[in-house]
Structure formats: structure tokens, C-alpha cells
Motif scaffolding. Structure first.
Motif, PDB file in Angstrom:
ATOM      1  N   LEU A 234       0.822  -1.199   0.000  1.00 45.27           N
ATOM      2  CA  LEU A 234       0.000   0.000   0.000  1.00 45.27           C
ATOM      3  C   LEU A 234       0.864   1.260   0.000  1.00 45.27           C
ATOM      4  O   LEU A 234       0.492   2.268  -0.601  1.00 45.27           O
ATOM      5  N   ILE A 235       2.026   1.205   0.626  1.00 50.04           N
ATOM      6  CA  ILE A 235       2.898   2.387   0.669  1.00 50.04           C
ATOM      7  C   ILE A 235       3.378   2.752  -0.730  1.00 50.04           C
ATOM      8  O   ILE A 235       3.585   3.943  -1.035  1.00 50.04           O
ATOM      9  N   TRP A 236       3.549   1.772  -1.615  1.00 49.86           N
ATOM     10  CA  TRP A 236       3.963   2.071  -2.996  1.00 49.86           C
ATOM     11  C   TRP A 236       2.851   2.818  -3.727  1.00 49.86           C
ATOM     12  O   TRP A 236       3.131   3.740  -4.499  1.00 49.86           O
ATOM     13  N   LEU A 237       1.603   2.421  -3.490  1.00 49.95           N
ATOM     14  CA  LEU A 237       0.479   3.111  -4.111  1.00 49.95           C
ATOM     15  C   LEU A 237       0.328   4.517  -3.537  1.00 49.95           C
ATOM     16  O   LEU A 237       0.017   5.465  -4.256  1.00 49.95           O
ATOM     17  N   TYR A 238       0.569   4.647  -2.244  1.00 54.54           N
ATOM     18  CA  TYR A 238       0.477   5.962  -1.608  1.00 54.54           C
ATOM     19  C   TYR A 238       1.581   6.886  -2.122  1.00 54.54           C
ATOM     20  O   TYR A 238       1.372   8.099  -2.236  1.00 54.54           O
ATOM     21  N   ASP A 239       2.747   6.324  -2.448  1.00 56.73           N
ATOM     22  CA  ASP A 239       3.806   7.121  -3.087  1.00 56.73           C
ATOM     23  C   ASP A 239       3.285   7.777  -4.362  1.00 56.73           C
ATOM     24  O   ASP A 239       3.556   8.952  -4.635  1.00 56.73           O
ATOM     25  N   LEU A 240       2.545   6.997  -5.172  1.00 56.43           N
ATOM     26  CA  LEU A 240       2.005   7.527  -6.428  1.00 56.43           C
ATOM     27  C   LEU A 240       1.048   8.683  -6.154  1.00 56.43           C
ATOM     28  O   LEU A 240       1.062   9.695  -6.866  1.00 56.43           O
ATOM     29  N   VAL A 241       0.229   8.515  -5.115  1.00 58.69           N
ATOM     30  CA  VAL A 241      -0.718   9.571  -4.761  1.00 58.69           C
ATOM     31  C   VAL A 241       0.018  10.867  -4.424  1.00 58.69           C
ATOM     32  O   VAL A 241      -0.288  11.934  -4.964  1.00 58.69           O
ATOM     33  N   LEU A 242       1.003  10.776  -3.539  1.00 62.34           N
ATOM     34  CA  LEU A 242       1.699  11.978  -3.089  1.00 62.34           C
ATOM     35  C   LEU A 242       2.515  12.608  -4.211  1.00 62.34           C
ATOM     36  O   LEU A 242       2.605  13.838  -4.298  1.00 62.34           O
ATOM     37  N   LEU A 243       3.106  11.793  -5.053  1.00 66.00           N
ATOM     38  CA  LEU A 243       3.844  12.346  -6.192  1.00 66.00           C
ATOM     39  C   LEU A 243       2.905  13.137  -7.104  1.00 66.00           C
ATOM     40  O   LEU A 243       3.247  14.228  -7.565  1.00 66.00           O
ATOM     41  N   CYS A 244       1.725  12.587  -7.355  1.00 66.19           N
ATOM     42  CA  CYS A 244       0.749  13.310  -8.187  1.00 66.19           C
ATOM     43  C   CYS A 244       0.303  14.600  -7.501  1.00 66.19           C
ATOM     44  O   CYS A 244       0.093  15.629  -8.155  1.00 66.19           O
ATOM     45  N   GLN A 245       0.149  14.562  -6.188  1.00 67.15           N
ATOM     46  CA  GLN A 245      -0.282  15.755  -5.449  1.00 67.15           C
ATOM     47  C   GLN A 245       0.793  16.835  -5.432  1.00 67.15           C
ATOM     48  O   GLN A 245       0.480  18.023  -5.533  1.00 67.15           O
ATOM     49  N   LYS A 246       2.041  16.431  -5.312  1.00 67.70           N
ATOM     50  CA  LYS A 246       3.114  17.397  -5.078  1.00 67.70           C
ATOM     51  C   LYS A 246       3.767  17.911  -6.353  1.00 67.70           C
ATOM     52  O   LYS A 246       4.510  18.893  -6.316  1.00 67.70           O
ATOM     53  N   MET A 247       3.524  17.286  -7.490  1.00 72.72           N
ATOM     54  CA  MET A 247       4.138  17.765  -8.724  1.00 72.72           C
ATOM     55  C   MET A 247       3.489  19.058  -9.192  1.00 72.72           C
ATOM     56  O   MET A 247       2.263  19.189  -9.187  1.00 72.72           O
ATOM     57  N   SER A 248       4.296  19.998  -9.611  1.00 68.17           N
ATOM     58  CA  SER A 248       3.786  21.221 -10.224  1.00 68.17           C
ATOM     59  C   SER A 248       3.314  20.907 -11.646  1.00 68.17           C
ATOM     60  O   SER A 248       3.597  19.820 -12.176  1.00 68.17           O
ATOM     61  N   GLN A 249       2.628  21.861 -12.273  1.00 69.26           N
ATOM     62  CA  GLN A 249       2.187  21.644 -13.646  1.00 69.26           C
ATOM     63  C   GLN A 249       3.389  21.471 -14.570  1.00 69.26           C
ATOM     64  O   GLN A 249       3.347  20.671 -15.510  1.00 69.26           O
ATOM     65  N   LEU A 250       4.456  22.204 -14.275  1.00 73.22           N
ATOM     66  CA  LEU A 250       5.680  22.062 -15.078  1.00 73.22           C
ATOM     67  C   LEU A 250       6.245  20.655 -14.953  1.00 73.22           C
ATOM     68  O   LEU A 250       6.687  20.052 -15.946  1.00 73.22           O
ATOM     69  N   GLU A 251       6.196  20.104 -13.747  1.00 77.55           N
ATOM     70  CA  GLU A 251       6.706  18.742 -13.528  1.00 77.55           C
ATOM     71  C   GLU A 251       5.783  17.702 -14.168  1.00 77.55           C
ATOM     72  O   GLU A 251       6.259  16.682 -14.691  1.00 77.55           O
ATOM     73  N   ILE A 252       4.476  17.955 -14.144  1.00 81.70           N
ATOM     74  CA  ILE A 252       3.544  17.051 -14.826  1.00 81.70           C
ATOM     75  C   ILE A 252       3.820  17.046 -16.326  1.00 81.70           C
ATOM     76  O   ILE A 252       3.812  15.987 -16.971  1.00 81.70           O
ATOM     77  N   ASN A 253       4.085  18.216 -16.874  1.00 77.84           N
ATOM     78  CA  ASN A 253       4.416  18.299 -18.304  1.00 77.84           C
ATOM     79  C   ASN A 253       5.704  17.545 -18.606  1.00 77.84           C
ATOM     80  O   ASN A 253       5.812  16.869 -19.641  1.00 77.84           O
ATOM     81  N   GLU A 254       6.683  17.644 -17.721  1.00 78.45           N
ATOM     82  CA  GLU A 254       7.946  16.921 -17.906  1.00 78.45           C
ATOM     83  C   GLU A 254       7.713  15.416 -17.819  1.00 78.45           C
ATOM     84  O   GLU A 254       8.278  14.629 -18.592  1.00 78.45           O
ATOM     85  N   PHE A 255       6.862  15.004 -16.884  1.00 78.51           N
ATOM     86  CA  PHE A 255       6.499  13.592 -16.747  1.00 78.51           C
ATOM     87  C   PHE A 255       5.864  13.088 -18.043  1.00 78.51           C
ATOM     88  O   PHE A 255       6.249  12.040 -18.562  1.00 78.51           O
ATOM     89  N   ARG A 256       4.895  13.841 -18.573  1.00 76.74           N
ATOM     90  CA  ARG A 256       4.214  13.434 -19.802  1.00 76.74           C
ATOM     91  C   ARG A 256       5.213  13.328 -20.957  1.00 76.74           C
ATOM     92  O   ARG A 256       5.154  12.389 -21.774  1.00 76.74           O
ATOM     93  N   LYS A 257       6.145  14.273 -21.042  1.00 75.80           N
ATOM     94  CA  LYS A 257       7.150  14.245 -22.104  1.00 75.80           C
ATOM     95  C   LYS A 257       7.979  12.957 -22.018  1.00 75.80           C
ATOM     96  O   LYS A 257       8.226  12.288 -23.032  1.00 75.80           O
ATOM     97  N   ASN A 258       8.387  12.591 -20.809  1.00 73.02           N
ATOM     98  CA  ASN A 258       9.167  11.357 -20.614  1.00 73.02           C
ATOM     99  C   ASN A 258       8.362  10.118 -20.966  1.00 73.02           C
ATOM    100  O   ASN A 258       8.880   9.167 -21.551  1.00 73.02           O
ATOM    101  N   ILE A 259       7.078  10.124 -20.591  1.00 71.90           N
ATOM    102  CA  ILE A 259       6.214   8.981 -20.877  1.00 71.90           C
ATOM    103  C   ILE A 259       6.111   8.755 -22.380  1.00 71.90           C
ATOM    104  O   ILE A 259       6.180   7.620 -22.866  1.00 71.90           O
ATOM    105  N   ASP A 260       5.962   9.836 -23.148  1.00 70.59           N
ATOM    106  CA  ASP A 260       5.882   9.724 -24.608  1.00 70.59           C
ATOM    107  C   ASP A 260       7.194   9.207 -25.190  1.00 70.59           C
ATOM    108  O   ASP A 260       7.199   8.319 -26.052  1.00 70.59           O
ATOM    109  N   GLU A 261       8.311   9.755 -24.719  1.00 68.12           N
ATOM    110  CA  GLU A 261       9.618   9.378 -25.259  1.00 68.12           C
ATOM    111  C   GLU A 261       9.933   7.907 -24.997  1.00 68.12           C
ATOM    112  O   GLU A 261      10.582   7.247 -25.812  1.00 68.12           O
TER     113      GLU A 261
END
Length: 371
Positions: A234-261
Motif C-alpha cells: 500500500l505504501i507504494w500506491l500511496y507514493d504515487l498519490v503523493l507524487l501526483c499531489q506534489k508535482m507542479s504543472q511544469l513537472e507534470i508536463n515533464e512527466f508526460r514528455k518522458n512517458i511519450d519518449e
């Protein structure tokens, strides 16, 4: 006992509800329920989080008493080990060894309100594989030793170093040469990529994995363990939650760019959907929405399934192209050096080694057939 589908299927669902919703039902838990939930919270790495939730809501329940006793011991242990972790990492920096801290230790500082809330048994770092001998020497100078007695090269892309402070109190580091031991994703993020984007401001002289890269690693780490049949904590799933909560929009955009690449669209959606089952959260949905149309590599889709041991073995052999690579993999798996036999069974006279190799092989076959 907690046996209803709502409460314990999957078995961690009640824990996730307790972390997020009004846990008034705790007052009516039986002694067996409390014992079971305590064991589950510890197994899933959320004991510290649950203690915090119950204390903040001033719910003095038997579950809180049970978890608080365990957590008090953990907190005392962690205070001692945390000092060792930071001193060791700072010494590596002073020795001009490049590394990036991964997983729980890094996330404890970048996305958790208090690092002690992120349960961990060791610190994971990734290095340039060319610096392996240099970092081994640095750790040995600080009193660490390889607890396994040797370092596999075909089975694993990592090795461990341990310093024992007292019996049962160890300072453990896992040193990664690649991001994962799963060959299909071992180079999803290279050391250079991780180093270039590392968070160097949160902890002085200690580079931590960035949030976008931390989310990618958390996703592939979780799916790899799920694929081989391990418990998804469960702690691994909670990590995903907090990462999504704490990322800025700029970081979300960077995440999406990496996912595509890297063709991780389907894997990312699968893992985030799984987290959303337990922790329904707007931040997760926001990141999921950002992945609409993201590219996916079909060769990685096996990570959304759970494979049998036979399938895992077949894939491991297929991923190793030459006969030499296949043989080294089998050799390290079935016939490791004597150091590992001694670590497992204790120091024995040399003439007994064949017996212990046979015992190990038979035990492995039985375990394989049982699964």
C-alpha cells in the motif's frame, strides 16, 4: 475476523479507507480484527501513516495502541539509522562519487510531510556502473561489507552494502547499476538522465531523484514486483498519490514528455488507475488526464500482467541473447559461489558443500513447483 469483500478483498482496501475517510468503525473492531489490521499495516508499510491519522483525529482505539507500540520502537531505531544514512551519503559526496538517491528515502523528503512517515528498510542509490569499484572501496572504508559475500552480474543490476551497529541493527544500502533488475526496463531512465534532473536543493550535498523521474521509477518498480507475484504494498500506491499531489504543472508536463519518449503510456495509466482504486484523488485523475494519447511500447505490456514462474524464467532466458549470457544466468541462479551457501547455512566443512548445493537446488525446485 475481517472476511467480507468490502473489508478485506483486496486485503489492503480497509487500510486505505482508514487513511482517507472517517474511521469511526474502528471502535467496534474485535481483538482479532485489531491484530490482523496491525499485521497488514506493518506488512504494507503504512503503520506510521495510520498512527498519525488516528492521533490527529484523537481516536484512542485498540488499533492505535497496538500500532503505537510498534511505531515507538521503529522511531527509536530510525533515529539512529537516519544519522548513519545521511553521514554515509555526505561522505560519498565528499569523495566526489556521483550518485542519485531513489525510492523511499528520496520520496520521504520530497513528497512526505515528515520523512519518518515513509517506511524504508534501506537506502537505494544509483551510480554510474563504471564507478562500481570506487564506491565499493568507499563503503568498505566506512565499515560496510557486502552481506551476500559476492555480487551477481547476470542475475541482478545491483548489490548491497551493510554496516552492523549492533546485533539486529543494520545500516543497509542497495547500490543500483541500472534502474531495474528487469532487463526490459533496466534502461528506461539512465544514470545520466537521473543525475541531470536530480533535486539538489532539498538536502544539501545529497542529490534526490526528481519528482517526474521518481514517479516513473515508482510505476515501473511497482509493476515489476506485481508481475513476478510479489505483494503490491500500500505504501507504494500511496507514493504515487503523493507524487501526483506534489508535482507542479511544469513537472507534470515533464512527466508526460518522458512517458511519450519512453512509450510508458499504458503502464503509467495502469499503475495510476490501481492507485486510484485505493486512494481516489483528484491529483491522480489530473495526471491521468494528462496522459491521454500518450505513446505505449507494446513490448512492455507484459508488466500489466502477473506471470507464472515458468513465464518469468522463459522471459529471462529470452532477454539474454547469447548462450554465454544464458549459461551465466543459470549458473548464478542455481550454483552461486560458496560465500552465498555459507551465508545461508552457516560456515561448513568444504566436503559438505555439495550436499548444501543439492539441498538448495531441491528446495528451489519444490518452491518452483509449489508456485
Amino acid at each position: 475476523m475481517l472476511r467480507s469483500t468490502e473489508q478485506i478483498e483486496p486485503k489492503s482496501s480497509l487500510l486505505s479507507k482508514l487513511l482517507l475517510t472517517d474511521p469511526a468503525k474502528l471502535q467496534s473492531l474485535s481483538k482479532n480484527d485489531v491484530e490482523e489490521l496491525t499485521e497488514l499495516a506493518i506488512e504494507h508499510g503504512v503503520a506510521a501513516l495510520l498512527v498519525q491519522v488516528l492521533q490527529q483525529r484523537q481516536l484512542k482505539t485498540p488499533l492505535l495502541s497496538s500500532l503505537a507500540d510498534f511505531q515507538l520502537h521503529q522511531d527509536m531505531r530510525n533515529q539512529l539509522i537516519e544519522q548513519q544514512y545521511q553521514q554515509t551519503l555526505i561522505q560519498l559526496t565528499k569523495a566526489e562519487i556521483n550518485f542519485v538517491v531513489l525510492k523511499g528515502y528520496a520520496l520521504g523528503y520530497t513528497v512526505y510531510n515528515n520523512p519518518s512517515l515513509r517506511t524504508k528498510s534501506d537506502v537505494d542509490i544509483i551510480i554510474n556502473s563504471d564507478n562500481k569499484n570506487e564506491i565499493v572501496e568507499a563503503f568498505e572504508t566506512m565499515g560496510f561489507r557486502n552481506p551476500r559475500g559476492w555480487s551477481p552480474t547476470a542475475l541482478l543490476n545491483q548489490f548491497s552494502m551493510r554496516k552492523t551497529l549492533s546485533p539486529g541493527l543494520n545500516v543497509d544500502f542497495d547500490i543500483h547499476l541500472r534502474l531495474s533488475n528487469e532487463l526490459g526496463i533496466e534502461n528506461i531512465l539512465t544514470f545520466d538522465e537521473l543525475m541531470d534532473s536530480a533535486d539538489t536543493s532539498t538536502l544539501q550535498n545529497i542529490p534526490l531523484v526528481s519528482k517526474p523521474h521518481g514517479l516513473i521509477h515508482a510505476i515501473v518498480h511497482l509493476l515489476h514486483h506485481r508481475n513476478v507475484g510479489d505483494t503490491v504494498k500500500l505504501i507504494w500506491l500511496y507514493d504515487l498519490v503523493l507524487l501526483c499531489q506534489k508535482m507542479s504543472q511544469l513537472e507534470i508536463n515533464e512527466f508526460r514528455k518522458n512517458i511519450d519518449e519512453k512509450g510508458l503510456g499504458t503502464l503509467s495509466k495502469f499503475a495510476l488507475d490501481l492507485a486510484n482504486v485505493y486512494f481516489e484523488d483528484e491529483s491522480i485523475q489530473n495526471v491521468l488526464n494528462s496522459l491521454d494519447g500518450a505513446s505505449s511500447n507494446p513490448e512492455l505490456l507484459y508488466l500489466t500482467t502477473i506471470d507464472s514462474r515458468t513465464q518469468q524464467l522463459q522471459r529471462s532466458l529470452q532477454q539474454r541473447k547469447s548462450l554465454g549470457e544464458k549459461w551465466l544466468f543459470i549458473k548464478e541462479m542455481a550454483f552461486p559461489p560458496a560465500q552465498e551457501i555459507y551465508q545461508k547455512y552457516g560456515k561448513k566443512p568444504p566436503y559438505l558443500l555439495p550436499f548444501y548445493y543439492l539441498r538448495r537446488l531441491i528446495g528451489g525446485v519444490i518452491k518452483y513447483l509449489a508456485n
